[in-house]
Design a protein around this motif. Structure first.
Motif, PDB file in Angstrom:
ATOM      1  N   VAL A  84       0.855  -1.190   0.000  1.00 16.98           N
ATOM      2  CA  VAL A  84       0.000   0.000   0.000  1.00 16.98           C
ATOM      3  C   VAL A  84       0.893   1.242   0.000  1.00 16.98           C
ATOM      4  CG1 VAL A  84      -1.841   1.234   1.209  1.00 16.98           C
ATOM      5  CG2 VAL A  84      -1.714  -1.257   1.355  1.00 16.98           C
ATOM      6  N   GLU A  85       0.622   2.129  -0.934  1.00 17.75           N
ATOM      7  CA  GLU A  85       1.318   3.408  -0.999  1.00 17.75           C
ATOM      8  C   GLU A  85       0.255   4.499  -0.979  1.00 17.75           C
ATOM      9  OE1 GLU A  85       3.339   2.984  -4.709  1.00 17.75           O
ATOM     10  OE2 GLU A  85       4.910   1.718  -3.850  1.00 17.75           O
ATOM     11  N   TRP A  86       0.416   5.503  -0.131  1.00 15.35           N
ATOM     12  CA  TRP A  86      -0.567   6.572  -0.103  1.00 15.35           C
ATOM     13  C   TRP A  86       0.095   7.914   0.161  1.00 15.35           C
ATOM     14  CZ3 TRP A  86      -0.190   2.888   3.697  1.00 15.35           C
ATOM     15  CH2 TRP A  86      -0.013   3.311   5.014  1.00 15.35           C
ATOM     16  N   GLY A  87      -0.599   8.936  -0.280  1.00 14.55           N
ATOM     17  CA  GLY A  87      -0.140  10.297  -0.086  1.00 14.55           C
ATOM     18  C   GLY A  87      -1.303  11.184   0.300  1.00 14.55           C
ATOM     19  N   VAL A  88      -0.983  12.254   1.000  1.00 10.74           N
ATOM     20  CA  VAL A  88      -1.996  13.222   1.408  1.00 10.74           C
ATOM     21  C   VAL A  88      -1.682  14.542   0.720  1.00 10.74           C
ATOM     22  CG1 VAL A  88      -2.988  14.502   3.344  1.00 10.74           C
ATOM     23  CG2 VAL A  88      -2.386  12.101   3.613  1.00 10.74           C
ATOM     24  N   TYR A  89      -2.715  15.123   0.128  1.00 11.18           N
ATOM     25  CA  TYR A  89      -2.578  16.378  -0.605  1.00 11.18           C
ATOM     26  C   TYR A  89      -3.425  17.456   0.052  1.00 11.18           C
ATOM     27  CZ  TYR A  89      -0.584  13.655  -4.413  1.00 11.18           C
ATOM     28  OH  TYR A  89       0.211  12.833  -5.169  1.00 11.18           O
ATOM     29  N   VAL A  90      -2.870  18.648   0.125  1.00 11.06           N
ATOM     30  CA  VAL A  90      -3.618  19.850   0.492  1.00 11.06           C
ATOM     31  C   VAL A  90      -3.433  20.779  -0.693  1.00 11.06           C
ATOM     32  CG1 VAL A  90      -3.851  21.785   2.071  1.00 11.06           C
ATOM     33  CG2 VAL A  90      -3.263  19.528   2.963  1.00 11.06           C
ATOM     34  N   GLY A  91      -4.526  20.932  -1.468  1.00 16.69           N
ATOM     35  CA  GLY A  91      -4.403  21.641  -2.734  1.00 16.69           C
ATOM     36  C   GLY A  91      -3.527  20.812  -3.660  1.00 16.69           C
ATOM     37  N   PRO A  92      -2.676  21.439  -4.426  1.00 16.07           N
ATOM     38  CA  PRO A  92      -1.815  20.685  -5.339  1.00 16.07           C
ATOM     39  C   PRO A  92      -0.565  20.120  -4.657  1.00 16.07           C
ATOM     40  CG  PRO A  92      -1.471  23.028  -5.645  1.00 16.07           C
ATOM     41  CD  PRO A  92      -2.588  22.877  -4.641  1.00 16.07           C
ATOM     42  N   GLN A  93      -0.342  20.493  -3.400  1.00 14.44           N
ATOM     43  CA  GLN A  93       0.889  20.102  -2.714  1.00 14.44           C
ATOM     44  C   GLN A  93       0.734  18.782  -1.965  1.00 14.44           C
ATOM     45  OE1 GLN A  93       2.208  22.964   0.176  1.00 14.44           O
ATOM     46  NE2 GLN A  93       4.070  21.844   0.644  1.00 14.44           N
ATOM     47  N   LYS A  94       1.656  17.861  -2.211  1.00 17.47           N
ATOM     48  CA  LYS A  94       1.697  16.611  -1.457  1.00 17.47           C
ATOM     49  C   LYS A  94       2.381  16.905  -0.127  1.00 17.47           C
ATOM     50  CE  LYS A  94       2.613  12.600  -3.457  1.00 17.47           C
ATOM     51  NZ  LYS A  94       3.353  11.451  -4.035  1.00 17.47           N
ATOM     52  N   VAL A  95       1.652  16.683   0.980  1.00 18.42           N
ATOM     53  CA  VAL A  95       2.182  17.019   2.297  1.00 18.42           C
ATOM     54  C   VAL A  95       2.680  15.814   3.069  1.00 18.42           C
ATOM     55  CG1 VAL A  95       0.828  19.134   2.487  1.00 18.42           C
ATOM     56  CG2 VAL A  95      -0.120  16.983   3.341  1.00 18.42           C
ATOM     57  N   GLY A  96       2.468  14.631   2.539  1.00 22.98           N
ATOM     58  CA  GLY A  96       2.969  13.443   3.216  1.00 22.98           C
ATOM     59  C   GLY A  96       2.751  12.197   2.390  1.00 22.98           C
ATOM     60  N   THR A  97       3.626  11.212   2.589  1.00 26.79           N
ATOM     61  CA  THR A  97       3.498   9.920   1.921  1.00 26.79           C
ATOM     62  C   THR A  97       3.874   8.817   2.892  1.00 26.79           C
ATOM     63  OG1 THR A  97       5.776   9.948   1.112  1.00 26.79           O
ATOM     64  CG2 THR A  97       4.099  10.847  -0.353  1.00 26.79           C
ATOM     65  N   LYS A  98       3.335   7.652   2.641  1.00 27.80           N
ATOM     66  CA  LYS A  98       3.682   6.464   3.414  1.00 27.80           C
ATOM     67  C   LYS A  98       3.573   5.253   2.512  1.00 27.80           C
ATOM     68  CE  LYS A  98       2.630   7.787   8.112  1.00 27.80           C
ATOM     69  NZ  LYS A  98       2.016   7.422   9.366  1.00 27.80           N
ATOM     70  N   SER A  99       4.256   4.212   2.906  1.00 28.63           N
ATOM     71  CA  SER A  99       4.216   2.947   2.188  1.00 28.63           C
ATOM     72  C   SER A  99       4.318   1.835   3.219  1.00 28.63           C
ATOM     73  CB  SER A  99       5.380   2.877   1.201  1.00 28.63           C
ATOM     74  OG  SER A  99       5.387   1.651   0.546  1.00 28.63           O
ATOM     75  N   LYS A 100       3.533   0.782   3.024  1.00 29.75           N
ATOM     76  CA  LYS A 100       3.558  -0.332   3.966  1.00 29.75           C
ATOM     77  C   LYS A 100       3.220  -1.614   3.223  1.00 29.75           C
ATOM     78  CE  LYS A 100       2.383  -1.587   8.604  1.00 29.75           C
ATOM     79  NZ  LYS A 100       1.822  -1.200   9.863  1.00 29.75           N
ATOM     80  N   THR A 101       3.827  -2.703   3.644  1.00 26.97           N
ATOM     81  CA  THR A 101       3.578  -4.008   3.046  1.00 26.97           C
ATOM     82  C   THR A 101       2.908  -4.907   4.076  1.00 26.97           C
ATOM     83  OG1 THR A 101       5.516  -3.742   1.637  1.00 26.97           O
ATOM     84  CG2 THR A 101       4.666  -5.972   1.897  1.00 26.97           C
ATOM     85  N   TYR A 102       1.856  -5.597   3.645  1.00 27.45           N
ATOM     86  CA  TYR A 102       1.093  -6.472   4.528  1.00 27.45           C
ATOM     87  C   TYR A 102       1.086  -7.894   3.976  1.00 27.45           C
ATOM     88  CZ  TYR A 102      -0.905  -2.094   6.262  1.00 27.45           C
ATOM     89  OH  TYR A 102      -1.061  -0.840   6.780  1.00 27.45           O
ATOM     90  N   LEU A 103       1.141  -8.859   4.849  1.00 23.59           N
ATOM     91  CA  LEU A 103       0.968 -10.260   4.483  1.00 23.59           C
ATOM     92  C   LEU A 103      -0.418 -10.667   4.957  1.00 23.59           C
ATOM     93  CD1 LEU A 103       2.207 -12.876   3.383  1.00 23.59           C
ATOM     94  CD2 LEU A 103       3.019 -13.354   5.691  1.00 23.59           C
ATOM     95  N   MET A 104      -1.184 -11.310   4.078  1.00 25.67           N
ATOM     96  CA  MET A 104      -2.549 -11.702   4.458  1.00 25.67           C
ATOM     97  C   MET A 104      -2.872 -13.070   3.875  1.00 25.67           C
ATOM     98  SD  MET A 104      -4.626  -9.088   2.075  1.00 25.67           S
ATOM     99  CE  MET A 104      -4.119  -8.848   0.399  1.00 25.67           C
ATOM    100  N   GLY A 105      -3.836 -13.708   4.467  1.00 26.34           N
ATOM    101  CA  GLY A 105      -4.268 -15.009   3.993  1.00 26.34           C
ATOM    102  C   GLY A 105      -5.659 -14.949   3.394  1.00 26.34           C
ATOM    103  N   VAL A 106      -5.879 -15.772   2.375  1.00 26.42           N
ATOM    104  CA  VAL A 106      -7.197 -15.897   1.777  1.00 26.42           C
ATOM    105  C   VAL A 106      -7.618 -17.348   1.952  1.00 26.42           C
ATOM    106  CG1 VAL A 106      -8.500 -15.869  -0.407  1.00 26.42           C
ATOM    107  CG2 VAL A 106      -6.800 -14.087   0.074  1.00 26.42           C
ATOM    108  N   ARG A 107      -8.788 -17.545   2.493  1.00 23.84           N
ATOM    109  CA  ARG A 107      -9.308 -18.889   2.705  1.00 23.84           C
ATOM    110  C   ARG A 107     -10.748 -18.921   2.233  1.00 23.84           C
ATOM    111  NH1 ARG A 107     -10.126 -22.058   8.391  1.00 23.84           N
ATOM    112  NH2 ARG A 107     -10.963 -23.954   7.463  1.00 23.84           N
TER     113      ARG A 107
END
Length: 112
Positions: A84-107
């Motif tokens: 997951v990669e996400w960013g937060v914008y206020v107007g045209p300016q990107k004010v923050g970003t984060k990235s995280k990886t998750y392991l999940m199971g499907v059953r």
């Protein structure tokens, strides 16, 4: 990210709540790294989830996967990785970003 705080900042600088938004990309892979699917989306501070105003109605955002591959087929039972990669914008300016990886199971359950 605190969308409420971003909304207040936007108002203080003369921007509308529509200009405050979170944008995400999610990439899904098998447990051995094979690409499965990709989804993206965004949510503004003025969206219905926040009752039209994230400065008054706070909440948390949860992303869910429908377990469908890019070819439109339901994926098999097993382990999957979501980046997951996400960013937060206020107007045209990107004010923050984060990235995280998750392991999940499907059953899958039994069809009765």
């Amino acid at each position: 990210f605190d969308m409420r705080e971003m909304g207040i900042t936007a108002r203080d600088t003369g921007l509308s709540l529509d200009s405050v938004r979170i944008v995400w990309d999610v990439y899904y892979f098998t447990n051995i790294g094979q690409y499965v699917n990709h989804h993206k989306g965004s949510l503004a501070c003025s969206d219905d989830l926040y009752g039209g105003d994230c400065t008054k109605n706070t909440g948390k955002v949860f992303l869910a996967w429908n377990c469908v591959s890019e070819q439109g087929r339901v994926v098999g039972t097993g382990a999957y990785v979501a980046k997951v990669e996400w960013g937060v914008y206020v107007g045209p300016q990107k004010v923050g970003t984060k990235s995280k990886t998750y392991l999940m199971g499907v059953r899958h359950g039994k069809n009765e």
